[in-house]
Design a protein around this motif. Structure first.
Motif, PDB file in Angstrom:
ATOM      1  N   ARG A 200       0.802  -1.187   0.080  1.00  0.00           N
ATOM      2  CA  ARG A 200      -0.032  -0.221   0.094  1.00  0.00           C
ATOM      3  C   ARG A 200       0.647   1.186  -0.033  1.00  0.00           C
ATOM      4  O   ARG A 200       0.440   2.326  -0.660  1.00  0.00           O
ATOM      5  CB  ARG A 200      -0.916  -0.183   1.316  1.00  0.00           C
ATOM      6  CG  ARG A 200      -1.953   0.962   1.314  1.00  0.00           C
ATOM      7  CD  ARG A 200      -2.860   0.911   2.483  1.00  0.00           C
ATOM      8  NE  ARG A 200      -3.180  -0.437   2.550  1.00  0.00           N
ATOM      9  CZ  ARG A 200      -3.217  -1.360   3.771  1.00  0.00           C
ATOM     10  NH1 ARG A 200      -2.349  -1.061   4.630  1.00  0.00           N
ATOM     11  NH2 ARG A 200      -3.603  -2.587   3.598  1.00  0.00           N
ATOM     12  N   GLU A 203       3.224   1.722  -3.167  1.00  0.00           N
ATOM     13  CA  GLU A 203       2.474   2.060  -4.317  1.00  0.00           C
ATOM     14  C   GLU A 203       2.402   3.740  -4.465  1.00  0.00           C
ATOM     15  O   GLU A 203       2.467   4.293  -5.356  1.00  0.00           O
ATOM     16  CB  GLU A 203       0.867   1.641  -4.315  1.00  0.00           C
ATOM     17  CG  GLU A 203       0.999   0.125  -4.756  1.00  0.00           C
ATOM     18  CD  GLU A 203       0.936  -0.179  -6.398  1.00  0.00           C
ATOM     19  OE1 GLU A 203       1.424   0.544  -6.839  1.00  0.00           O
ATOM     20  OE2 GLU A 203       0.348  -1.224  -6.961  1.00  0.00           O
ATOM     21  N   GLU A 204       2.171   4.054  -3.307  1.00  0.00           N
ATOM     22  CA  GLU A 204       2.120   5.717  -3.030  1.00  0.00           C
ATOM     23  C   GLU A 204       3.620   6.263  -3.272  1.00  0.00           C
ATOM     24  O   GLU A 204       3.709   7.134  -4.189  1.00  0.00           O
ATOM     25  CB  GLU A 204       1.775   6.005  -1.740  1.00  0.00           C
ATOM     26  CG  GLU A 204       1.508   7.398  -1.343  1.00  0.00           C
ATOM     27  CD  GLU A 204       0.130   8.051  -1.980  1.00  0.00           C
ATOM     28  OE1 GLU A 204       0.000   9.185  -1.783  1.00  0.00           O
ATOM     29  OE2 GLU A 204      -0.343   7.361  -2.381  1.00  0.00           O
ATOM     30  N   GLU A 207       4.468   5.961  -7.112  1.00  0.00           N
ATOM     31  CA  GLU A 207       3.511   6.725  -8.071  1.00  0.00           C
ATOM     32  C   GLU A 207       4.277   8.168  -7.916  1.00  0.00           C
ATOM     33  O   GLU A 207       4.243   9.084  -8.929  1.00  0.00           O
ATOM     34  CB  GLU A 207       2.177   6.783  -7.588  1.00  0.00           C
ATOM     35  CG  GLU A 207       1.302   7.620  -8.408  1.00  0.00           C
ATOM     36  CD  GLU A 207      -0.196   7.767  -7.973  1.00  0.00           C
ATOM     37  OE1 GLU A 207      -1.050   8.680  -8.117  1.00  0.00           O
ATOM     38  OE2 GLU A 207      -0.392   6.664  -7.114  1.00  0.00           O
ATOM     39  N   PHE A 248       4.685  -8.422  -6.577  1.00  0.00           N
ATOM     40  CA  PHE A 248       4.314  -6.905  -6.594  1.00  0.00           C
ATOM     41  C   PHE A 248       5.695  -6.549  -7.032  1.00  0.00           C
ATOM     42  O   PHE A 248       5.519  -5.538  -7.832  1.00  0.00           O
ATOM     43  CB  PHE A 248       4.106  -6.438  -5.239  1.00  0.00           C
ATOM     44  CG  PHE A 248       4.100  -4.871  -5.140  1.00  0.00           C
ATOM     45  CD1 PHE A 248       3.299  -4.237  -5.699  1.00  0.00           C
ATOM     46  CD2 PHE A 248       5.318  -4.718  -4.569  1.00  0.00           C
ATOM     47  CE1 PHE A 248       3.307  -2.940  -5.826  1.00  0.00           C
ATOM     48  CE2 PHE A 248       5.193  -2.854  -4.501  1.00  0.00           C
ATOM     49  CZ  PHE A 248       4.122  -2.044  -5.058  1.00  0.00           C
ATOM     50  N   LYS A 252       6.745  -4.537 -10.909  1.00  0.00           N
ATOM     51  CA  LYS A 252       7.124  -3.328 -11.283  1.00  0.00           C
ATOM     52  C   LYS A 252       8.210  -3.291 -12.048  1.00  0.00           C
ATOM     53  O   LYS A 252       8.855  -2.176 -12.423  1.00  0.00           O
ATOM     54  CB  LYS A 252       7.362  -2.228  -9.829  1.00  0.00           C
ATOM     55  CG  LYS A 252       6.165  -2.271  -8.948  1.00  0.00           C
ATOM     56  CD  LYS A 252       5.085  -1.287  -9.699  1.00  0.00           C
ATOM     57  CE  LYS A 252       3.713  -1.289  -8.761  1.00  0.00           C
ATOM     58  NZ  LYS A 252       2.886  -0.238  -9.375  1.00  0.00           N
TER      59      LYS A 252
END
Length: 371
Positions: A200, A203-204, A207, A248, A252
């Motif tokens: 979680r 991802e932030e 980004e 995950f 990426k």
């Protein structure tokens, strides 16, 4: 540019990436992980200034950044319970009472934990890790480090604590290991909770700060001559969370480097099956041997480290030379994909000139036997 063997020189990014892919490289990649106190000592001695980073100064091919606050309750103000000249005892936002050494990096003494079982985990930990909190993420530091590393054309990796590491910080090794035996469903659930927590926040970070070249997951799962768990326990309780995290990371476009202190060789088949691309640090005093691991797993993963840091701490160049030859010659002859590093981070006992020698001499030895 062309090296002395007539091969085109790769950038550090290319060199590390090809090593992690187990492809031929122009020369051995090298890394360093000095403690903050070590870097501070070297700066105080005038070897370089604070506006330069130690990876640039030593010519390392890779560096990391991005570790964030994994404490559950960020609104809990850390309480100092006891102080001496050498240590400080604190109660942190995990409800953990731990004793830290004042002047050295490392692992704290585990004194007491409020999180001991499923009930206390649901009360003290889970509500806080089940939501995104951008206060945990060092966006600016990550961006700055990523840009400067890219400008140097070095390989940049994200630091991530693995689920076992985060669980141990929340409830202590004793309660965690007892939980693996007495309530395995709780531990397996907690491990997945922590991986979701990491994903979680990652991802932030990615980004807003950009995707790194790779990721290093910290998971100290062993001690001297023993792993903290059996291979079966690993595969049943920890491997599912590792596979989710590694999937995950791979999604990426990044490789997975796993750092683990202690003797974790019995767990390696399960870790390789979960998807690791490279193992760090292969601690000699715990019983790990990078040459033996290369024979068994070198066709599936790259290796990073495994040179006894005690030789480097001695600041004795003859001992360092002997240790480098002992490890590098068989590794290079076997064709292992390998990144030069000690089996631990470098403490303040290590002289700056010693670290320079270690990295230069390791590269020289590798070149002399074909890499």
């Amino acid at each position: 540019m062309i090296n002395q063997k007539g091969n085109e020189l790769l950038t550090s990014i290319e060199r590390v990436q090809r090593t992690l892919e187990r492809k031929p490289v122009d020369q051995i990649a090298a890394g360093c992980h000095p403690w903050d106190a070590t870097t501070a000592r070297w700066i105080s001695e005038g070897h370089f200034t604070e506006d330069r980073n130690v990876w640039e100064v030593l010519g390392a091919d890779l560096r990391g950044s991005g570790w964030w606050n994994g404490i559950a309750n960020l609104d809990h103000e850390e309480q100092i319970l006891e102080e001496t000249e050498e240590t400080i005892l604190i109660l942190n936002g995990n409800g953990a009472t731990v004793r830290w050494l004042r002047d050295r990096s490392g692992t704290p003494e585990h004194v007491d934990y409020k999180c001991r079982d499923r009930g206390s985990y649901d009360k003290w930990i889970k509500p806080f890790i089940s939501q995104m909190d951008s206060r945990r993420i060092p966006f600016q530091q990550y961006r700055t480090d990523k840009i400067s590393t890219a400008n140097d054309q070095r390989y940049f990796y994200w630091h991530a604590a693995g689920p076992f590491e985060l669980m141990a910080a929340a409830c202590g090794h004793e309660h965690l290991l007892l939980g693996m035996a007495d309530d395995p469903d709780w531990v397996a659930e907690m491990a997945l909770d922590y991986v979701d927590f990491q994903i979680r926040h990652a991802e932030e970070l990615f980004e807003k700060g950009g995707i790194p070249d790779g990721c290093m997951v910290y998971e100290d799962m062993g001690f001297k001559q023993r792993s903290f768990m059996s291979p079966t326990m690993y595969e049943e309780l920890i491997q599912p969370s590792h596979r989710r995290l590694f999937d995950f990371i791979h999604g990426k476009g990044c490789k997975v480097i796993v750092h683990s202190c202690g003797f974790i060789e019995p767990l390696l088949p399960g870790m390789v099956d979960a998807g690791i691309d490279c193992l760090h640090a292969m601690e000699v005093k715990a019983g790990m041997d990078v040459r033996r691991i290369a024979k068994t797993f070198g066709d599936r993963i790259a290796l990073y480290g495994g040179v006894d840091v005690r030789a480097v701490i001695s600041n004795d160049r003859e001992k360092i030379d002997a240790e480098l030859r002992d490890k590098l010659i068989p590794l290079m002859q076997s064709g292992a994909s390998y990144i030069l590093h000690t089996d631990h981070s470098e403490p303040p006992d290590v002289n700056f000139e010693t670290m320079q020698y270690f990295m230069q001499r390791g590269r020289e030895i590798a070149v002399s036997i074909g890499r």
